[in-house]
Design a protein around this motif. Structure first.
Motif, PDB file in Angstrom:
ATOM      1  N   LEU A   1       0.821  -1.215   0.000  1.00  0.00           N
ATOM      2  CA  LEU A   1       0.000   0.000   0.000  1.00  0.00           C
ATOM      3  C   LEU A   1       0.854   1.264   0.000  1.00  0.00           C
ATOM      4  O   LEU A   1       0.516   2.251  -0.662  1.00  0.00           O
ATOM      5  CB  LEU A   1      -0.935  -0.008   1.211  1.00  0.00           C
ATOM      6  N   THR A   2       1.968   1.253   0.731  1.00  0.00           N
ATOM      7  CA  THR A   2       2.843   2.424   0.752  1.00  0.00           C
ATOM      8  C   THR A   2       3.447   2.662  -0.628  1.00  0.00           C
ATOM      9  O   THR A   2       3.522   3.804  -1.107  1.00  0.00           O
ATOM     10  CB  THR A   2       3.952   2.257   1.802  1.00  0.00           C
ATOM     11  N   LYS A   3       3.840   1.589  -1.287  1.00  0.00           N
ATOM     12  CA  LYS A   3       4.401   1.719  -2.635  1.00  0.00           C
ATOM     13  C   LYS A   3       3.372   2.262  -3.625  1.00  0.00           C
ATOM     14  O   LYS A   3       3.732   2.885  -4.626  1.00  0.00           O
ATOM     15  CB  LYS A   3       4.923   0.355  -3.113  1.00  0.00           C
ATOM     16  N   LEU A   4       2.083   2.035  -3.346  1.00  0.00           N
ATOM     17  CA  LEU A   4       1.017   2.525  -4.224  1.00  0.00           C
ATOM     18  C   LEU A   4       0.664   3.989  -3.951  1.00  0.00           C
ATOM     19  O   LEU A   4      -0.244   4.538  -4.581  1.00  0.00           O
ATOM     20  CB  LEU A   4      -0.235   1.655  -4.063  1.00  0.00           C
ATOM     21  N   GLY A   5       1.375   4.604  -3.013  1.00  0.00           N
ATOM     22  CA  GLY A   5       1.154   6.025  -2.767  1.00  0.00           C
ATOM     23  C   GLY A   5       0.445   6.366  -1.480  1.00  0.00           C
ATOM     24  O   GLY A   5       0.204   7.541  -1.188  1.00  0.00           O
ATOM     25  N   ASN A   6       0.096   5.361  -0.686  1.00  0.00           N
ATOM     26  CA  ASN A   6      -0.541   5.602   0.608  1.00  0.00           C
ATOM     27  C   ASN A   6       0.552   5.843   1.649  1.00  0.00           C
ATOM     28  O   ASN A   6       0.951   4.938   2.376  1.00  0.00           O
ATOM     29  CB  ASN A   6      -1.402   4.401   0.992  1.00  0.00           C
ATOM     30  N   LYS A   7       1.018   7.079   1.717  1.00  0.00           N
ATOM     31  CA  LYS A   7       2.259   7.375   2.432  1.00  0.00           C
ATOM     32  C   LYS A   7       2.092   7.686   3.920  1.00  0.00           C
ATOM     33  O   LYS A   7       3.001   7.437   4.709  1.00  0.00           O
ATOM     34  CB  LYS A   7       2.962   8.571   1.758  1.00  0.00           C
ATOM     35  N   SER A   8       0.968   8.259   4.333  1.00  0.00           N
ATOM     36  CA  SER A   8       0.824   8.635   5.749  1.00  0.00           C
ATOM     37  C   SER A   8      -0.095   7.658   6.471  1.00  0.00           C
ATOM     38  O   SER A   8      -1.181   7.328   5.983  1.00  0.00           O
ATOM     39  CB  SER A   8       0.289  10.062   5.871  1.00  0.00           C
ATOM     40  N   TRP A   9       0.348   7.201   7.637  1.00  0.00           N
ATOM     41  CA  TRP A   9      -0.349   6.154   8.381  1.00  0.00           C
ATOM     42  C   TRP A   9      -0.633   6.582   9.813  1.00  0.00           C
ATOM     43  O   TRP A   9       0.149   7.314  10.432  1.00  0.00           O
ATOM     44  CB  TRP A   9       0.513   4.887   8.423  1.00  0.00           C
TER      45      TRP A   9
ATOM     46  N   VAL B   1       8.175  -0.883   8.097  1.00  0.00           N
ATOM     47  CA  VAL B   1       7.989  -1.165   6.675  1.00  0.00           C
ATOM     48  C   VAL B   1       7.493   0.081   5.949  1.00  0.00           C
ATOM     49  O   VAL B   1       7.955   0.401   4.846  1.00  0.00           O
ATOM     50  CB  VAL B   1       7.005  -2.340   6.478  1.00  0.00           C
ATOM     51  N   VAL B   2       6.558   0.802   6.559  1.00  0.00           N
ATOM     52  CA  VAL B   2       6.042   2.039   5.963  1.00  0.00           C
ATOM     53  C   VAL B   2       7.184   3.039   5.746  1.00  0.00           C
ATOM     54  O   VAL B   2       7.348   3.608   4.650  1.00  0.00           O
ATOM     55  CB  VAL B   2       4.948   2.654   6.857  1.00  0.00           C
ATOM     56  N   LYS B   3       7.988   3.254   6.774  1.00  0.00           N
ATOM     57  CA  LYS B   3       9.093   4.218   6.684  1.00  0.00           C
ATOM     58  C   LYS B   3      10.150   3.773   5.675  1.00  0.00           C
ATOM     59  O   LYS B   3      10.711   4.600   4.949  1.00  0.00           O
ATOM     60  CB  LYS B   3       9.720   4.413   8.060  1.00  0.00           C
ATOM     61  N   ALA B   4      10.415   2.467   5.625  1.00  0.00           N
ATOM     62  CA  ALA B   4      11.414   1.955   4.677  1.00  0.00           C
ATOM     63  C   ALA B   4      10.978   2.160   3.236  1.00  0.00           C
ATOM     64  O   ALA B   4      11.821   2.205   2.329  1.00  0.00           O
ATOM     65  CB  ALA B   4      11.660   0.466   4.944  1.00  0.00           C
ATOM     66  N   ASN B   5       9.673   2.291   3.029  1.00  0.00           N
ATOM     67  CA  ASN B   5       9.150   2.496   1.681  1.00  0.00           C
ATOM     68  C   ASN B   5       8.755   3.950   1.412  1.00  0.00           C
ATOM     69  O   ASN B   5       7.986   4.245   0.499  1.00  0.00           O
ATOM     70  CB  ASN B   5       7.955   1.580   1.447  1.00  0.00           C
ATOM     71  N   GLY B   6       9.303   4.874   2.212  1.00  0.00           N
ATOM     72  CA  GLY B   6       9.110   6.291   1.963  1.00  0.00           C
ATOM     73  C   GLY B   6       7.884   6.909   2.595  1.00  0.00           C
ATOM     74  O   GLY B   6       7.547   8.065   2.305  1.00  0.00           O
ATOM     75  N   GLY B   7       7.213   6.181   3.506  1.00  0.00           N
ATOM     76  CA  GLY B   7       6.019   6.710   4.149  1.00  0.00           C
ATOM     77  C   GLY B   7       6.321   7.293   5.519  1.00  0.00           C
ATOM     78  O   GLY B   7       7.457   7.268   5.998  1.00  0.00           O
TER      79      GLY B   7
END
Length: 411
Positions: free
Chosen positions: A169-177, A197-203
């Protein structure tokens, strides 16, 4: 009326199974004196928030493993299954585990749903010996700081759940959690792994709120999450908690419009409890689905026939796989010495109706493929239990956290 999200039928079935296997436990104290009898204990949540994913169904799965092994590798062996309710309390779980190991000569304990219970039992077997096989708990500590040569984490963990859904989901552009998290070891670990995992993928993680286990009212937690304006609200809980949270989120329109509601740990039993109308569109990671291939369908058909027309969850499937593998290793070792049997478990490949070509790492983590699924819309379902569609296979080497030097078994 449902109690703690558990239907009267499930509670009645739990009571019947507990009664039956309590009787087996009594007779087992006599037969256990016979060195030829191999005893396996199923320590699980029989009537609480995790009983649908484990509970009486885990006992059924263990019995199927015994049936299959007696037809093959275990011919001629005497095997007995006992079970107990851990009540989701570490002191209750570890007391029963100690009694099994000391008094009843139980050689292996399986399921161990609830991370706090599992960690307590892990410490016990480090001291006393015996074998534990964890298919119900999610905490990653079992294969990091608390790892041991005789503890095996079988099906999933918090990292495997985060690595699938959170990364995708983060890779698809869902960056803020923003996370809504159950307040004990399992929830904390699930939130941390998903956050990493979110942070590692730029989120980014904009915040979190914690709720008690077996909560009934999620309104304040969900409204805080909604007010955060995060793109993704991650539910870091499980069992009836995640079911109730999703139901209440739908009623408050949480996760609609510009926010996505994501459950990090969902089981087939949860989807069944929710119904496709409420669950449709949920994306989550699973280690077992009954309709994946001919082998999973064959096992699930047998399980369903013995368990009120209910399909197995990945916890129950993990109990089958772990008990069967232990019994094969026990037969090959020709001894009750847990050190020898534990080593044999590491040597023998894991191949059964649930897992193919799986293996055990030095840290006790069982490595196998995981799967990213999406819940079907009602119109897509072709019949009972036809709930999921496969989005992708996550290869074993990518599905689980790399070995951590915090585990003393990792060289």
């Amino acid at each position: 009326m449902r109690k703690n999200g558990v239907s009267p039928a499930v509670r009645a079935l739990a009571a019947a199974v507990a009664c039956t296997f309590s009787l087996l436990g009594v007779s087992g104290t006599v037969s256990a004196q016979n060195a030829d009898t191999v005893k396996v204990g199923i320590l699980t949540d029989m009537s609480g928030p995790y009983s649908a994913m484990g509970g009486p169904g885990s006992v059924v799965a263990a019995k199927l493993a015994v049936e299959d092994c007696l037809k093959a590798e275990c011919k001629g062996m005497k095997i007995e299954i006992v079970s107990a309710d851990n009540q989701n309390k570490p002191d209750v779980g570890v007391t029963r585990a100690r009694e099994w190991l000391d008094r009843d000569k139980v050689e292996a304990i399986a399921d161990l749903t609830n991370s706090s219970v599992a960690l307590a039992v892990q410490k016990l077997i480090k001291e006393k010996g015996g074998i534990a096989m964890y298919s119900g708990p999610a905490t990653g500590a079992l294969t990091t700081a608390e790892c041991t040569t005789n503890g095996f984490h079988w099906m999933f963990d918090t990292y495997s759940q985060a690595a699938g859904a959170a990364a995708a989901l983060t890779k698809l552009g869902n960056k803020s959690w923003y996370f809504v998290t159950v307040d004990y070891a399992f929830g904390h670990s699930l939130e941390k792994d998903a956050s990493d995992v979110v942070k590692a993928n730029g989120g980014t993680v904009v915040g979190s709120v914690r709720h008690p286990l077996n909560a009934s009212d999620f309104s304040s937690f969900l409204l805080q999450a909604q007010a955060s304006k995060a793109q993704v609200i991650g539910l870091a809980d499980g069992g009836t908690d995640v079911v109730n949270a999703i139901k209440q989120a739908r009623s408050f329109s949480v996760g609609d419009k510009n926010q996505r509601l994501v459950a990090l740990l969902v089981f087939l039993s949860d989807v069944h409890a929710l119904g496709l109308e409420a669950a449709q569109g949920l994306v989550y990671t699973d280690g077992f689905y009954w309709d994946y291939d001919d082998q999973t369908r064959s096992f699930s058909k047998r399980f369903e026939a013995q368990f009120k027309n209910i399909k197995p969850t990945m916890v129950q499937a993990g109990v089958y796989s772990s008990v069967y593998h232990f019994l094969k290793a026990r037969a090959a070792a020709k001894t009750s010495d847990w050190k020898v049997v534990s080593q044999k478990m590491r040597e023998i490949p894991i191949n059964d109706f649930v897992m193919r070509n799986a293996s055990i790492r030095p840290d006790g983590r069982v490595i196998h493929d995981m799967y990213l699924y999406q819940v079907k819309a009602p119109a897509e379902s072709k019949g009972p239990w036809d709930y999921l569609k496969l989005l992708s296979v996550i290869p074993a080497q990518q599905a689980f956290r790399p070995m951590d030097a915090a585990c003393p078994l990792v060289k």
